[in-house]
Design a protein around this motif. Structure first.
Motif, PDB file in Angstrom:
ATOM      1  N   SER A 178       0.746  -1.465  -0.016  1.00 31.19           N
ATOM      2  CA  SER A 178       0.010  -0.322   0.345  1.00 31.19           C
ATOM      3  C   SER A 178       0.592   1.051   0.319  1.00 31.19           C
ATOM      4  N   GLY A 205       1.534  -6.392  -4.213  1.00 32.02           N
ATOM      5  CA  GLY A 205       0.673  -5.017  -4.342  1.00 32.02           C
ATOM      6  C   GLY A 205      -0.485  -4.691  -2.911  1.00 32.02           C
ATOM      7  N   GLU A 206      -1.308  -3.858  -3.217  1.00 29.94           N
ATOM      8  CA  GLU A 206      -2.019  -3.208  -1.374  1.00 29.94           C
ATOM      9  C   GLU A 206      -2.806  -5.031  -1.212  1.00 29.94           C
ATOM     10  N   TYR A 260      -6.781  -6.528  -2.455  1.00 26.22           N
ATOM     11  CA  TYR A 260      -7.543  -5.957  -3.381  1.00 26.22           C
ATOM     12  C   TYR A 260      -7.142  -7.303  -4.318  1.00 26.22           C
ATOM     13  N   ARG A 282      -5.778  -4.344  -8.265  1.00 23.62           N
ATOM     14  CA  ARG A 282      -4.850  -3.695  -8.354  1.00 23.62           C
ATOM     15  C   ARG A 282      -4.801  -3.269  -9.997  1.00 23.62           C
ATOM     16  N   GLN A 283      -4.618  -3.158 -10.907  1.00 26.22           N
ATOM     17  CA  GLN A 283      -4.672  -3.154 -11.794  1.00 26.22           C
ATOM     18  C   GLN A 283      -5.156  -2.631 -12.730  1.00 26.22           C
ATOM     19  N   ARG A 332      -7.279   0.597  -9.280  1.00 30.65           N
ATOM     20  CA  ARG A 332      -6.545   1.426  -7.847  1.00 30.65           C
ATOM     21  C   ARG A 332      -5.237   2.755  -8.120  1.00 30.65           C
ATOM     22  N   THR A 358      -1.508   4.266  -8.325  1.00 26.88           N
ATOM     23  CA  THR A 358      -0.125   3.234  -7.953  1.00 26.88           C
ATOM     24  C   THR A 358       0.804   4.628  -7.961  1.00 26.88           C
TER      25      THR A 358
END
Length: 183
Positions: free
Chosen positions: A112, A154-155, A158, A163-164, A167, A169
């Motif tokens: 995150s 990643g975070e 999720y 995320r891709q 969300r 970045t």
């Protein structure tokens, strides 16, 4: 366009295709090109295509947007000139190490983003958005493997596809430091 032509379904329109592939460096030549060719490029409707429009050979896609970027340059300097690390190492601040500490402070260990206020105006993903993102028809492991990536990161909270596609970045697109000659 090819499918429309093959099926004799070409609409009675004047279609112009403009392909440009330097968005990652800010497309520096585009403003002058557009200014020079205004008449040639004039149109009633413009559709911009950037992103995964062809997901796989047999899977077309419609991309309604991708993540944007903000460019900035950060310079860290500790002396008026390059200094020999064998002589001055250990008695002066190393700008590359200072920059590394700054960059490492951008994320928590779980992926995150640690920058205060970064998520402040982010809209939470809806169930519908999550369903759409997670139904992406390409296997994640295969998608990553083509680039030599063993697993996603990643975070927390999720999925990789959430995320891709949904969300924000914070990425570093380039950096350089110090002496650039051999030796």
């Amino acid at each position: 366009l090819q499918t429309m032509i093959e099926q004799s379904a070409v609409p009675n329109l004047n279609i112009k295709v403009f392909i440009e592939g330097q968005e990652e460096i800010g497309s520096p030549q585009i403003p002058a090109f557009i200014q020079k060719h205004k008449r040639l490029l004039s149109t009633d409707v413009a559709i911009s295509v950037d992103g995964p429009t062809i997901i796989a050979e047999d899977v077309p896609g419609i991309c309604l947007g991708v993540k944007g970027s903000v460019a900035l340059q950060v310079d860290v300097q500790s002396s008026d000139s390059d200094l020999h690390s064998g002589i001055y190492g250990g008695i002066k601040m190393n700008p590359a190490i200072v920059a590394s500490h700054l960059i490492s402070s951008f994320h928590h260990a779980n992926g995150s983003i640690a920058v205060n206020g970064f998520y402040q105006n982010c809209v939470e993903l809806s169930t519908s958005d999550k369903d759409d993102f997670n139904s992406y028809p390409i296997d994640l492991k295969s998608d990553l493997a083509q680039f030599g990536i063993a697993h996603d990161f990643g975070e927390d909270g999720y999925t990789a596809r959430e995320r891709q596609f949904g969300r924000p970045t914070l990425d570093i697109l380039g950096m350089s430091s110090g002496y650039f000659q051999e030796g």
